[in-house]
Design a protein around this motif. Structure first.
Motif, PDB file in Angstrom:
ATOM      1  N   SER A   1      -7.777  12.805  -3.279  1.00 23.21           N
ATOM      2  CA  SER A   1      -7.092  13.397  -2.129  1.00 23.21           C
ATOM      3  C   SER A   1      -7.186  12.516  -0.890  1.00 23.21           C
ATOM      4  CB  SER A   1      -7.676  14.780  -1.811  1.00 23.21           C
ATOM      5  OG  SER A   1      -7.447  15.677  -2.879  1.00 23.21           O
ATOM      6  N   LEU A   2      -7.928  11.426  -0.967  1.00 21.88           N
ATOM      7  CA  LEU A   2      -7.961  10.456   0.124  1.00 21.88           C
ATOM      8  C   LEU A   2      -6.772   9.501   0.064  1.00 21.88           C
ATOM      9  CD1 LEU A   2     -11.756   9.490   0.074  1.00 21.88           C
ATOM     10  CD2 LEU A   2     -10.622  11.184   1.529  1.00 21.88           C
ATOM     11  N   PHE A   3      -6.005   9.548  -1.045  1.00 24.18           N
ATOM     12  CA  PHE A   3      -4.931   8.589  -1.236  1.00 24.18           C
ATOM     13  C   PHE A   3      -3.589   9.234  -1.558  1.00 24.18           C
ATOM     14  CE2 PHE A   3      -8.951   6.718  -2.652  1.00 24.18           C
ATOM     15  CZ  PHE A   3      -9.034   5.615  -1.809  1.00 24.18           C
ATOM     16  N   SER A   4      -3.576  10.497  -1.945  1.00 25.63           N
ATOM     17  CA  SER A   4      -2.313  11.124  -2.318  1.00 25.63           C
ATOM     18  C   SER A   4      -2.420  12.634  -2.180  1.00 25.63           C
ATOM     19  CB  SER A   4      -1.938  10.764  -3.767  1.00 25.63           C
ATOM     20  OG  SER A   4      -2.871  11.335  -4.671  1.00 25.63           O
ATOM     21  N   GLY A   5      -1.255  13.264  -2.057  1.00 25.48           N
ATOM     22  CA  GLY A   5      -1.205  14.719  -2.076  1.00 25.48           C
ATOM     23  C   GLY A   5      -1.306  15.355  -0.707  1.00 25.48           C
ATOM     24  N   ASP A   6      -1.022  16.672  -0.689  1.00 23.17           N
ATOM     25  CA  ASP A   6      -1.114  17.458   0.534  1.00 23.17           C
ATOM     26  C   ASP A   6      -2.161  18.536   0.351  1.00 23.17           C
ATOM     27  OD1 ASP A   6       0.096  19.183  -1.213  1.00 23.17           O
ATOM     28  OD2 ASP A   6       1.915  19.497  -0.040  1.00 23.17           O
ATOM     29  N   TYR A   7      -2.121  19.570   1.197  1.00 23.67           N
ATOM     30  CA  TYR A   7      -3.146  20.610   1.149  1.00 23.67           C
ATOM     31  C   TYR A   7      -3.164  21.330  -0.201  1.00 23.67           C
ATOM     32  CZ  TYR A   7      -3.160  19.981   6.228  1.00 23.67           C
ATOM     33  OH  TYR A   7      -3.242  19.450   7.487  1.00 23.67           O
ATOM     34  N   TYR A   8      -1.989  21.635  -0.720  1.00 24.32           N
ATOM     35  CA  TYR A   8      -1.945  22.387  -1.973  1.00 24.32           C
ATOM     36  C   TYR A   8      -2.407  21.533  -3.144  1.00 24.32           C
ATOM     37  CZ  TYR A   8      -0.451  25.939  -5.289  1.00 24.32           C
ATOM     38  OH  TYR A   8      -0.429  26.899  -6.277  1.00 24.32           O
TER      39      TYR A   8
ATOM     40  N   ALA B   1       0.810  -1.222   0.000  1.00 28.29           N
ATOM     41  CA  ALA B   1       0.000   0.000   0.000  1.00 28.29           C
ATOM     42  C   ALA B   1       0.840   1.267   0.000  1.00 28.29           C
ATOM     43  CB  ALA B   1      -0.930   0.010   1.199  1.00 28.29           C
ATOM     44  N   SER B   2       2.099   1.161  -0.423  1.00 33.77           N
ATOM     45  CA  SER B   2       2.994   2.333  -0.475  1.00 33.77           C
ATOM     46  C   SER B   2       3.053   3.064   0.862  1.00 33.77           C
ATOM     47  CB  SER B   2       2.535   3.296  -1.577  1.00 33.77           C
ATOM     48  OG  SER B   2       2.581   2.685  -2.837  1.00 33.77           O
ATOM     49  N   SER B   3       2.985   2.327   1.959  1.00 31.12           N
ATOM     50  CA  SER B   3       3.068   2.862   3.329  1.00 31.12           C
ATOM     51  C   SER B   3       1.893   3.750   3.697  1.00 31.12           C
ATOM     52  CB  SER B   3       4.381   3.648   3.535  1.00 31.12           C
ATOM     53  OG  SER B   3       5.499   2.827   3.312  1.00 31.12           O
ATOM     54  N   ARG B   4       0.852   3.777   2.867  1.00 29.09           N
ATOM     55  CA  ARG B   4      -0.298   4.609   3.196  1.00 29.09           C
ATOM     56  C   ARG B   4      -0.949   4.138   4.496  1.00 29.09           C
ATOM     57  NH1 ARG B   4       1.786   7.026  -0.618  1.00 29.09           N
ATOM     58  NH2 ARG B   4       0.630   8.030  -2.321  1.00 29.09           N
ATOM     59  N   ASP B   5      -1.034   2.827   4.695  1.00 25.54           N
ATOM     60  CA  ASP B   5      -1.659   2.318   5.909  1.00 25.54           C
ATOM     61  C   ASP B   5      -0.898   2.766   7.149  1.00 25.54           C
ATOM     62  OD1 ASP B   5       0.497   0.818   5.015  1.00 25.54           O
ATOM     63  OD2 ASP B   5      -0.281  -1.091   5.792  1.00 25.54           O
ATOM     64  N   VAL B   6       0.419   2.801   7.062  1.00 26.95           N
ATOM     65  CA  VAL B   6       1.242   3.244   8.195  1.00 26.95           C
ATOM     66  C   VAL B   6       1.028   4.731   8.461  1.00 26.95           C
ATOM     67  CG1 VAL B   6       3.596   3.494   9.067  1.00 26.95           C
ATOM     68  CG2 VAL B   6       2.959   1.462   7.737  1.00 26.95           C
ATOM     69  N   LEU B   7       1.010   5.542   7.394  1.00 25.95           N
ATOM     70  CA  LEU B   7       0.800   6.979   7.543  1.00 25.95           C
ATOM     71  C   LEU B   7      -0.586   7.274   8.114  1.00 25.95           C
ATOM     72  CD1 LEU B   7       2.324   8.154   4.135  1.00 25.95           C
ATOM     73  CD2 LEU B   7       3.353   8.414   6.398  1.00 25.95           C
ATOM     74  N   PHE B   8      -1.592   6.543   7.657  1.00 27.13           N
ATOM     75  CA  PHE B   8      -2.940   6.759   8.163  1.00 27.13           C
ATOM     76  C   PHE B   8      -3.021   6.430   9.655  1.00 27.13           C
ATOM     77  CE2 PHE B   8      -5.030   5.872   3.745  1.00 27.13           C
ATOM     78  CZ  PHE B   8      -4.379   6.990   3.244  1.00 27.13           C
ATOM     79  N   GLN B   9      -2.377   5.339  10.060  1.00 26.55           N
ATOM     80  CA  GLN B   9      -2.377   4.967  11.475  1.00 26.55           C
ATOM     81  C   GLN B   9      -1.658   6.019  12.319  1.00 26.55           C
ATOM     82  OE1 GLN B   9      -0.677   1.032  11.692  1.00 26.55           O
ATOM     83  NE2 GLN B   9      -2.293   0.121  10.416  1.00 26.55           N
ATOM     84  N   MET B  10      -0.550   6.555  11.807  1.00 29.93           N
ATOM     85  CA  MET B  10       0.162   7.613  12.517  1.00 29.93           C
ATOM     86  C   MET B  10      -0.722   8.846  12.683  1.00 29.93           C
ATOM     87  SD  MET B  10       4.016   7.539  10.902  1.00 29.93           S
ATOM     88  CE  MET B  10       5.190   6.250  11.314  1.00 29.93           C
ATOM     89  N   ALA B  11      -1.430   9.218  11.629  1.00 37.33           N
ATOM     90  CA  ALA B  11      -2.298  10.395  11.693  1.00 37.33           C
ATOM     91  C   ALA B  11      -3.409  10.197  12.715  1.00 37.33           C
ATOM     92  CB  ALA B  11      -2.889  10.684  10.316  1.00 37.33           C
ATOM     93  N   LEU B  12      -4.002   9.017  12.739  1.00 36.62           N
ATOM     94  CA  LEU B  12      -5.058   8.738  13.721  1.00 36.62           C
ATOM     95  C   LEU B  12      -4.502   8.776  15.144  1.00 36.62           C
ATOM     96  CD1 LEU B  12      -7.059   5.882  11.953  1.00 36.62           C
ATOM     97  CD2 LEU B  12      -7.889   8.172  12.522  1.00 36.62           C
ATOM     98  N   ARG B  13      -3.316   8.237  15.334  1.00 40.21           N
ATOM     99  CA  ARG B  13      -2.718   8.253  16.668  1.00 40.21           C
ATOM    100  C   ARG B  13      -2.460   9.686  17.135  1.00 40.21           C
ATOM    101  NH1 ARG B  13       1.260   5.189  15.726  1.00 40.21           N
ATOM    102  NH2 ARG B  13       2.954   6.702  15.592  1.00 40.21           N
ATOM    103  N   ILE B  14      -1.965  10.522  16.232  1.00 42.88           N
ATOM    104  CA  ILE B  14      -1.730  11.928  16.584  1.00 42.88           C
ATOM    105  C   ILE B  14      -3.050  12.625  16.893  1.00 42.88           C
ATOM    106  CG2 ILE B  14      -0.944  14.151  15.664  1.00 42.88           C
ATOM    107  CD1 ILE B  14       1.184  12.593  14.088  1.00 42.88           C
TER     108      ILE B  14
ATOM    109  N   VAL C   1       0.380  13.114   5.135  1.00 37.83           N
ATOM    110  CA  VAL C   1      -0.387  11.886   5.354  1.00 37.83           C
ATOM    111  C   VAL C   1      -0.881  11.262   4.044  1.00 37.83           C
ATOM    112  CG1 VAL C   1      -2.328  10.902   6.631  1.00 37.83           C
ATOM    113  CG2 VAL C   1      -1.125  12.875   7.557  1.00 37.83           C
ATOM    114  N   HIS C   2      -1.032  12.048   3.004  1.00 33.17           N
ATOM    115  CA  HIS C   2      -1.628  11.601   1.744  1.00 33.17           C
ATOM    116  C   HIS C   2      -3.117  11.301   1.901  1.00 33.17           C
ATOM    117  CE1 HIS C   2       2.013  11.412  -0.713  1.00 33.17           C
ATOM    118  NE2 HIS C   2       2.626  10.836   0.291  1.00 33.17           N
ATOM    119  N   ASN C   3      -3.755  11.980   2.806  1.00 34.07           N
ATOM    120  CA  ASN C   3      -5.203  11.849   2.985  1.00 34.07           C
ATOM    121  C   ASN C   3      -5.673  13.160   3.601  1.00 34.07           C
ATOM    122  OD1 ASN C   3      -7.666  11.317   4.782  1.00 34.07           O
ATOM    123  ND2 ASN C   3      -7.586   9.435   3.575  1.00 34.07           N
ATOM    124  N   LEU C   4      -6.494  13.910   2.866  1.00 26.42           N
ATOM    125  CA  LEU C   4      -6.864  15.252   3.300  1.00 26.42           C
ATOM    126  C   LEU C   4      -7.578  15.272   4.646  1.00 26.42           C
ATOM    127  CD1 LEU C   4      -6.962  18.287   2.693  1.00 26.42           C
ATOM    128  CD2 LEU C   4      -9.096  17.871   1.437  1.00 26.42           C
TER     129      LEU C   4
END
Length: 397
Positions: free
Chosen positions: A365-372, A269-282, A309-312
């Protein structure tokens, strides 16, 4: 010089489009390092704002409907900017503040353009996206911009940017087909753009396309005329088959390894699952206000790797907390309310197309990218929601 009620000139729209599409292009990519103006957005924004000011000076103000939609988005951006006051020590916020300011500036520009002549502005913008899709596709098809692993990209943008342009090219092809009185020639590019989208290897972009198609089918399901769409579907199917037979072998192995073996077989999953879990923990650690702008990168300390996070929604949850999520929801609801205030039978083709384009970018934007990278979502949804107010003529006494 134009007057109120005439078709708006396209120059400001053209400049706004190039400013929007240019992203964060910097001169160091072509060997220059010029302070301040190294970010090409600076001179481009100056030209855009000057053009808008001169046009507004000549034409004056215009009444508009749907203005609350803009206020909702600006409230979210303002809160995100204000969150720099509680970021963790060592957070770098300057570049992201610049991004938020750029998004706000673009939204104000497009809001004023929509107030003048929303449908004409949107039609021009959609045509420009279609032209851009051809430029990106031809550049990538020539081999320029490909990543080392074979993923298609072009003009300095990554594969996730490339697929967004490809899918927008598909949607605008359908728009031009309907606008032209169903001239089949406008459907010819769809298989090519879909081929480019698959060649990008962006799995999130493909899922976002599926979401957009599902939303569209739910919206138009009661009005589908199968006899009417049989010929267009057959044309696209034939052209797609020819393209797969002729060009498919060039990316067959890559598609097999990227989509089948890595995604389905290995669950990569290109580490998306890890990034999403980190964001939820924060978010759970800082539930009210979040960590502040760019706090995710500071707290996670991922080094030179992933910066966002790659998820808006998850990005806003981690860095803006519950308040940020509430403002995000308010912004979306404001856009939805302004869009649906117009009865379905009265919504222009331009407004509906802009809405679907915005939905696609939002899903991507739920899978890639930042605010801009979400700026296209806000702009397209704003164009779908905002419209000139009807001109009332006072009755003679």
């Amino acid at each position: 010089m134009t007057t109120a009620g005439e078709t708006r000139p396209g120059l400001v729209v053209l400049i706004a489009f190039f400013v929007t599409l240019s992203g964060r292009f910097t001169l160091d990519r072509v060997g220059f390092d010029v302070p301040v103006v190294n970010d090409v957005r600076v001179p481009l924004f100056l030209v855009l704002l000057l053009s808008l000011f001169l046009e507004a000076y000549h034409t004056g103000g215009h009444p508009v409907e749907g203005g609350q939609a803009l206020l909702g988005i600006l409230a979210l951006l303002g809160y995100q900017a204000m969150s720099v006051f509680w970021v963790p020590p060592g957070s770098v916020t300057g570049p992201m503040l610049g991004d938020l300011l750029a998004i706000a500036g673009l939204l104000v520009v497009y809001f004023n353009l929509a107030a003048w002549d929303r449908d004409q502005v949107t039609a021009t913008t959609l045509k420009l996206f279609h032209a851009a899709a051809w430029v990106y596709f031809l550049a990538a098809a020539s081999g320029r911009g490909h990543q080392a692993n074979g993923r298609w990209a072009a003009l300095g943008g990554g594969p996730n940017v490339f697929i967004r342009i490809m899918i927008l090219g598909m949607i605008t092809s359908l728009y031009l087909y309907l606008r032209s009185g169903e001239n089949l020639i406008w459907l010819v590019p769809i298989p090519a753009f879909l081929f480019g989208a698959i060649a990008s290897g962006s799995r999130g972009g493909i899922v976002a396309l599926g979401v957009t198609i599902a939303v569209a089918l739910l919206a138009i399901r009661p009005r589908i005329d199968f006899d009417r769409i049989a010929k267009p579907l057959a044309l696209v199917a034939v052209l797609g088959t020819v393209l797969v037979i002729t060009a498919g072998p060039s990316i067959a192995g890559y598609v097999q390894s990227r989509f089948v073996e890595a995604t389905i077989g290995q669950g990569y999953a290109s580490s998306r699952d890890v990034l999403f879990q980190m964001a939820l923990r924060i978010f759970f650690q800082h539930p009210i206000l979040g960590t502040g702008l760019n706090g995710f990168y500071t707290v996670t300390d991922l080094g030179f790797g992933e910066r966002y996070v790659h998820n808006l929604p998850l990005s806003i949850a981690a860095e803006g907390g519950f308040v940020g999520l509430a403002l995000l929801l308010t912004a979306w609801l404001g856009l939805w309310h302004a869009y649906t205030r117009v009865p379905l039978r009265e919504r222009s083709l331009e407004a509906r197309t802009a809405a679907y384009c915005g939905i696609f970018i939002g899903a991507a934007s739920l899978f890639s990218g930042d605010y801009y990278d979400a700026r296209l979502m806000w702009i397209l949804l704003l164009l779908a929601a905002v419209r000139p107010a009807p001109v009332t003529v006072a009755s003679p006494r």
